[in-house]
Design an enzyme around this catalytic site. Structure first.
Site, PDB file in Angstrom:
ATOM      1  N   ASN A 157       0.719  -1.199   0.106  1.00  0.00           N
ATOM      2  CA  ASN A 157       0.047  -0.043  -0.093  1.00  0.00           C
ATOM      3  C   ASN A 157       0.757   1.557   0.043  1.00  0.00           C
ATOM      4  O   ASN A 157       0.223   2.320  -0.206  1.00  0.00           O
ATOM      5  CB  ASN A 157      -0.881  -0.005   0.999  1.00  0.00           C
ATOM      6  CG  ASN A 157      -0.298  -0.027   2.389  1.00  0.00           C
ATOM      7  OD1 ASN A 157       0.760  -0.422   2.619  1.00  0.00           O
ATOM      8  ND2 ASN A 157      -1.069   0.204   3.649  1.00  0.00           N
ATOM      9  N   GLU A 256       4.457  -3.370  12.690  1.00  0.00           N
ATOM     10  CA  GLU A 256       3.451  -2.396  12.226  1.00  0.00           C
ATOM     11  C   GLU A 256       2.116  -3.270  11.488  1.00  0.00           C
ATOM     12  O   GLU A 256       2.316  -3.474  10.480  1.00  0.00           O
ATOM     13  CB  GLU A 256       3.802  -1.424  11.352  1.00  0.00           C
ATOM     14  CG  GLU A 256       5.039  -0.631  11.778  1.00  0.00           C
ATOM     15  CD  GLU A 256       4.453   0.313  12.999  1.00  0.00           C
ATOM     16  OE1 GLU A 256       3.256   0.610  13.068  1.00  0.00           O
ATOM     17  OE2 GLU A 256       5.701   1.107  13.520  1.00  0.00           O
ATOM     18  N   CYS A 290      -3.271   1.411   6.940  1.00  0.00           N
ATOM     19  CA  CYS A 290      -3.544   0.721   8.329  1.00  0.00           C
ATOM     20  C   CYS A 290      -4.085   1.893   9.306  1.00  0.00           C
ATOM     21  O   CYS A 290      -4.441   1.292  10.160  1.00  0.00           O
ATOM     22  CB  CYS A 290      -2.389   0.098   8.700  1.00  0.00           C
ATOM     23  SG  CYS A 290      -0.843   1.069   8.719  1.00  0.00           S
ATOM     24  N   GLU A 464       7.827   3.718  14.549  1.00  0.00           N
ATOM     25  CA  GLU A 464       8.919   4.227  13.306  1.00  0.00           C
ATOM     26  C   GLU A 464       8.734   5.842  13.411  1.00  0.00           C
ATOM     27  O   GLU A 464       7.768   6.384  13.807  1.00  0.00           O
ATOM     28  CB  GLU A 464       8.208   3.788  12.140  1.00  0.00           C
ATOM     29  CG  GLU A 464       8.635   2.114  12.034  1.00  0.00           C
ATOM     30  CD  GLU A 464       8.282   1.615  10.835  1.00  0.00           C
ATOM     31  OE1 GLU A 464       7.173   1.967  10.151  1.00  0.00           O
ATOM     32  OE2 GLU A 464       8.679   0.371  10.616  1.00  0.00           O
TER      33      GLU A 464
END
Ligand code: ADP
Length: 484
Positions: A157, A256, A290, A464
């Site tokens: 994505n 993640e 997400c 991150e």
């Protein structure tokens, strides 16, 4: 299809291992999701080639870690600059393999590059500590040292940014890196490697291994003792598999994973701002992020007005080929993605919801889907429990703050959440009560290289971006000096 690139050499189809462009045992095809046309045929690496890439990264690790932070920073800075200079071409490659509108793809390149820039700067600031001794003749130093070889697995994505967010801090910290990009979108990763080579990243420090054997390569990265850390972005399902596989060698993990973000609009919210925020949080990347809003809770007093304005805004979206002028919304990535959106709509309609706009595929064929708004959604519906990952805004009515917090937290996920409100004490209360790693208050956009990105509960481990992002790639060493 032929891509119109200023620098055609950025469209690399071989793998990049130990500073060399290599062929695999076979090749696999990458298609444009908007047209179904072949974009390129890419080298398909197997498990043995993965092990060779790990060996190369391991061998390169000593010299890379021995460089000064400033030396590594200079290389990362050049890499960032090359990404910016080539942003148009990188965006073209990204849209061709993934489908998002070209302007949004270009935005992703700038976003991805910002992580390389940020961590180039952080490379010089990996400070340890000096701790006063616990005995008179002792002094304690805490050193921060690179974890070692990092194995990376990323989704389709954000074909550039998901890798950039990982490789930036890893290389800055002095780690070396083996990237397995999603098989749907390997070309953006390979283009990054072309520019990395030009920037002067030494052989073996950054390796890219496209492969159709996701589980084989994943298992090798997780079980190879030379790999010291796995960094993964993708589904919770696969995250669990990787964590289990990495248990055998006790690797550090950054995960993640999936989200199911609540987006809450309280009665005292600024209505127009809330609609604008919902459009970004829900429909960016066609709902395929997400951190996308999945469940939109609207308080009774503002519910009808919000639903009407959101419907009007959604009708302004323009679905089409990401290369066409004015397109805001590309295709979904695959037929399976469309089927999931359809299933969530069917289940909601079955249980009493109503479609106010959209609800179907567009008549252009392929995997294009009309951006959809559902009213009258209730917590028993599938869309409240599973991530839709598509252009479906599901509106749930609520009355009290306590009720909505209970519904928002009723999820095994805890990645992002959003809410719109103006009462100061409510803002504090709700921000503290929501169980997620990130909370957007009066904003639908929370991702930036300067802030920590990551989830709690089954949405993952680690962060991150920001000053915290580099810590995941560092080990602490206690050096205890005695006899002073
Ligand atoms: P998504 O739905 O976003 O594709 P996945 O978790 O299925 O999420 O995929 C994320 C990445 O993980 C992709 O690159 C995919 O190829 C890879 N992947 C899928 N299954 C496995 C596996 N068993 N081991 C390692 N990687 C996997």
């Amino acid at each position: 299809m032929t891509l119109s690139l200023k620098d055609p050499s950025l469209l690399e189809t071989r793998a990049y291992v130990n500073g060399t462009w290599v062929e695999g045992e076979a090749r696999f095809d990458v298609f444009d999701p908007a047209t179904g046309q072949l974009v390129a045929s890419v080298a398909d690496l197997d498990v043995a080639a993965t092990a060779r890439a790990v060996d190369a990264a391991h061998a390169a690790g000593h010299n890379w870690a021995a460089m000064t932070g400033k030396e590594r920073a200079a290389i990362l800075r050049r890499w960032h600059d090359l990404m910016i200079e080539n942003a148009d071409d990188l965006a073209t490659i990204l849209t061709a393999e993934m489908g998002k509108p070209w302007a949004e793809a270009r935005g992703e390149i700038l976003y991805g590059a910002s992580f390389i820039e940020w961590f180039a700067e952080e490379a010089k600031r990996i400070y340890g500590d000096v701790i006063p001794g616990h005995q008179r003749d002792k002094r304690i130093m805490v050193l921060k040292q690179p974890v070692g070889v990092v194995g990376s697995i990323t989704p389709w994505n954000f074909p550039n940014a998901m890798i950039a967010r990982k490789v930036g801090p890893a290389l800055a910290a002095g780690c070396t890196f083996v990237a397995r990009p999603a098989e749907l979108t390997p070309l953006s990763a390979l283009a990054m490697a072309v520019l990395g080579e030009r920037a002067g990243i030494p052989a073996g420090v950054f390796n890219v291994i496209p492969s159709t054997d996701a589980s084989g390569v994943g298992k090798e990265l997780c079980s190879n003792p030379k790999v010291r850390k796995i960094t993964f972005t993708g589904s919770t399902r696969v995250g669990k598999i990787l964590m289990e596989q990495a248990a055998g060698t006790i690797k550090k993990m950054s995960l993640e994973l999936g989200g199911n973000a609540p987006f809450i609009v309280f009665d005292d919210a600024d209505l127009d701002a809330a609609v604008e925020g919902a459009m970004i949080a829900k429909f960016r990347n066609n709902g395929q992020t997400c951190v996308c809003a999945n469940r939109i809770y609207v308080q009774s007093g503002i519910y009808d007005a919000f639903a009407k304005k959101l419907k009007e805004a959604v009708r302004q979206l323009h679905v089409g080929n990401g290369f066409d002028e004015g397109v805001t919304t590309g295709p979904l990535i695959s037929e399976a993605a469309v089927t999931k959106v359809e299933a969530h709509i069917a289940d909601a309609l079955d249980k009493g919801a109503e479609v106010t706009t959209g609800g179907n595929r567009t008549n252009t064929g392929g995997t294009f889907f009309a951006p959809t708004v559902l009213k009258g959604v209730t917590r028993d519906m599938l869309v409240c429990h599973e991530e839709t990952f598509g252009p479906l805004a599901a509106l749930v009515r609520f009355d009290t703050e306590a009720e909505v917090i209970d519904m928002a937290n009723d999820s095994e996920f805890g990645l992002a959440s959003y809410f719109y409100a103006n009462d100061l004490s409510r803002v504090w209360r709700v921000a503290e009560a929501l169980e997620s790693g990130m909370v957007g208050v009066n904003t639908g956009l929370i991702s930036t290289e300067v802030a920590p990105f990551g989830g709690i509960k089954q949405s993952g481990l680690g962060r991150e971006g920001s000053k915290y992002g580099i810590e995941d790639f560092l080990e602490l060493k206690n050096v205890c000096l005695g006899g002073i």
